[in-house]
Structure formats: C-alpha cells, structure tokens
Design a protein around this motif. Structure first.
Motif, PDB file in Angstrom:
ATOM      1  N   GLU A   3       0.843  -1.195   0.000  1.00  0.00           N
ATOM      2  CA  GLU A   3       0.000   0.000   0.000  1.00  0.00           C
ATOM      3  C   GLU A   3       0.874   1.239   0.000  1.00  0.00           C
ATOM      4  OE1 GLU A   3      -2.668  -0.171   3.275  1.00  0.00           O
ATOM      5  OE2 GLU A   3      -3.184  -2.230   2.862  1.00  0.00           O
ATOM      6  N   THR A  49      -1.798  -1.472  -8.579  1.00  0.00           N
ATOM      7  CA  THR A  49      -2.573  -2.506  -9.266  1.00  0.00           C
ATOM      8  C   THR A  49      -4.062  -2.370  -8.978  1.00  0.00           C
ATOM      9  OG1 THR A  49      -2.187  -4.041  -7.444  1.00  0.00           O
ATOM     10  CG2 THR A  49      -0.672  -4.148  -9.331  1.00  0.00           C
ATOM     11  N   GLU A  50      -4.421  -1.830  -7.811  1.00  0.00           N
ATOM     12  CA  GLU A  50      -5.810  -1.561  -7.439  1.00  0.00           C
ATOM     13  C   GLU A  50      -5.870  -0.154  -6.874  1.00  0.00           C
ATOM     14  OE1 GLU A  50      -6.506  -4.711  -4.609  1.00  0.00           O
ATOM     15  OE2 GLU A  50      -7.773  -5.732  -6.070  1.00  0.00           O
ATOM     16  N   VAL A  52      -8.487   2.861  -5.192  1.00  0.00           N
ATOM     17  CA  VAL A  52      -9.759   3.304  -4.636  1.00  0.00           C
ATOM     18  C   VAL A  52      -9.670   4.820  -4.524  1.00  0.00           C
ATOM     19  CG1 VAL A  52     -11.336   3.228  -2.671  1.00  0.00           C
ATOM     20  CG2 VAL A  52     -10.082   1.165  -3.348  1.00  0.00           C
ATOM     21  N   ARG A  80      -8.560   1.542 -15.718  1.00  0.00           N
ATOM     22  CA  ARG A  80      -9.028   0.161 -15.570  1.00  0.00           C
ATOM     23  C   ARG A  80      -8.666  -0.430 -14.208  1.00  0.00           C
ATOM     24  NH1 ARG A  80      -7.915   0.355 -21.106  1.00  0.00           N
ATOM     25  NH2 ARG A  80      -5.743  -0.272 -20.930  1.00  0.00           N
ATOM     26  N   ARG A  81      -7.739   0.180 -13.500  1.00  0.00           N
ATOM     27  CA  ARG A  81      -7.336  -0.320 -12.184  1.00  0.00           C
ATOM     28  C   ARG A  81      -8.094   0.346 -11.042  1.00  0.00           C
ATOM     29  NH1 ARG A  81      -1.515   0.924 -12.678  1.00  0.00           N
ATOM     30  NH2 ARG A  81      -1.805   1.459 -14.840  1.00  0.00           N
ATOM     31  N   ILE A  83     -10.914   0.398  -8.795  1.00  0.00           N
ATOM     32  CA  ILE A  83     -11.903  -0.618  -8.427  1.00  0.00           C
ATOM     33  C   ILE A  83     -13.119  -0.023  -7.734  1.00  0.00           C
ATOM     34  CG2 ILE A  83     -10.222  -2.495  -8.333  1.00  0.00           C
ATOM     35  CD1 ILE A  83     -10.306  -2.202  -5.247  1.00  0.00           C
ATOM     36  N   LYS A 103      -9.658  -0.485   2.113  1.00  0.00           N
ATOM     37  CA  LYS A 103      -9.471  -1.931   2.287  1.00  0.00           C
ATOM     38  C   LYS A 103     -10.773  -2.690   2.089  1.00  0.00           C
ATOM     39  CE  LYS A 103      -5.369  -1.692   5.131  1.00  0.00           C
ATOM     40  NZ  LYS A 103      -4.772  -1.885   6.432  1.00  0.00           N
ATOM     41  N   HIS A 105     -13.170  -1.974   0.054  1.00  0.00           N
ATOM     42  CA  HIS A 105     -13.396  -2.104  -1.395  1.00  0.00           C
ATOM     43  C   HIS A 105     -12.428  -3.099  -2.022  1.00  0.00           C
ATOM     44  CE1 HIS A 105     -16.512   0.878  -1.935  1.00  0.00           C
ATOM     45  NE2 HIS A 105     -15.824   1.712  -1.156  1.00  0.00           N
ATOM     46  N   MET A 106     -11.200  -3.135  -1.530  1.00  0.00           N
ATOM     47  CA  MET A 106     -10.217  -4.071  -2.074  1.00  0.00           C
ATOM     48  C   MET A 106     -10.586  -5.512  -1.749  1.00  0.00           C
ATOM     49  SD  MET A 106      -6.684  -2.085  -1.447  1.00  0.00           S
ATOM     50  CE  MET A 106      -6.229  -0.667  -2.441  1.00  0.00           C
ATOM     51  N   ALA A 109     -13.474  -6.538  -3.958  1.00  0.00           N
ATOM     52  CA  ALA A 109     -13.073  -6.749  -5.351  1.00  0.00           C
ATOM     53  C   ALA A 109     -12.315  -8.064  -5.544  1.00  0.00           C
ATOM     54  CB  ALA A 109     -12.208  -5.592  -5.835  1.00  0.00           C
ATOM     55  N   ALA A 110     -11.764  -8.605  -4.454  1.00  0.00           N
ATOM     56  CA  ALA A 110     -10.934  -9.823  -4.555  1.00  0.00           C
ATOM     57  C   ALA A 110     -11.734 -11.077  -4.756  1.00  0.00           C
ATOM     58  CB  ALA A 110     -10.094  -9.982  -3.290  1.00  0.00           C
TER      59      ALA A 110
END
Length: 110
Positions: A3, A49-50, A52, A80-81, A83, A103, A105-106, A109-110
């Motif tokens: 992060e 990579t992700e 928010v 596109r990354r 999320i 976190k 949202h991450m 999304a996983a």
C-alpha cells in the motif's frame, strides 16, 4: 499487499485544498482545476494494481469523480485499475478510517 499513500509535496501545509483557476465562473459551473494537478496524481498512482478513489463532495464538486473521468479520457490503462470510488466527509474521518474504507473495497473486489 503493498500500500502507498499519495500526497502532494506541501511541507508547510498551505495547500490542503485543491487550487482552482482565478475565474469566478466557468460556463455557469465550478471552475475546473488545472490538468497538471491530475497529471501529477496519475503519475503517482501509475504503479498501483488496485486504486480506490475517495472524494469529499458529490456531483460536479467531487474531485474523485472528476479524476476518475480524467483517467478514463487521458489514462485508460490506469482507469481500468480503479476498483471503486467512495464519498466521505474527509474533514470528519481519520486516516485509519480512510484506509479502512479503501481496504473494504479491495476485499470486496478480490
């Protein structure tokens, strides 16, 4: 996993808010920020990579929504990354609460 928090260089805490152009009105709406502001953000989040995006306002006043649209137009590979985009009262939440929002949202999304 890895992060990273992106913040503007502001050693004296002068720029806690976005800087708008001098014109009072722009086509009857809020004056947009300089594109260079969003370009700096895009450059800083390129390795992520992700992503928010968390904004403070709603509608045309939400810089996170504007950034999201800016990325779609000018940096589709970064866009596109993204999320999630979240609205929060940034004057009332703490840094750990902002991290918890991201976190959540991450994980979803996983």
């Amino acid at each position: 996993a890895d992060e990273r928090k992106v913040q503007p260089y502001d050693p004296y805490h002068f720029h806690h808010h976005l800087i708008h152009r001098k014109e009072a009105h722009y086509r009857g709406e809020r004056v947009p920020e300089e594109d260079s502001f969003y370009e700096e953000i895009a450059k800083d989040i390129t390795p992520a990579t992700e992503i928010v995006l968390i904004g403070h306002a709603t509608g045309k006043s939400n810089a996170a929504d504007f950034l999201n649209e800016y990325l779609k137009t000018h940096h589709p590979e970064i866009s596109r990354r993204v999320i999630a985009t979240e609205n929060a009262d940034l004057s009332a939440v703490t840094e750990p609460e902002i991290e918890a929002l991201a976190k959540r949202h991450m994980i979803a999304a996983a």
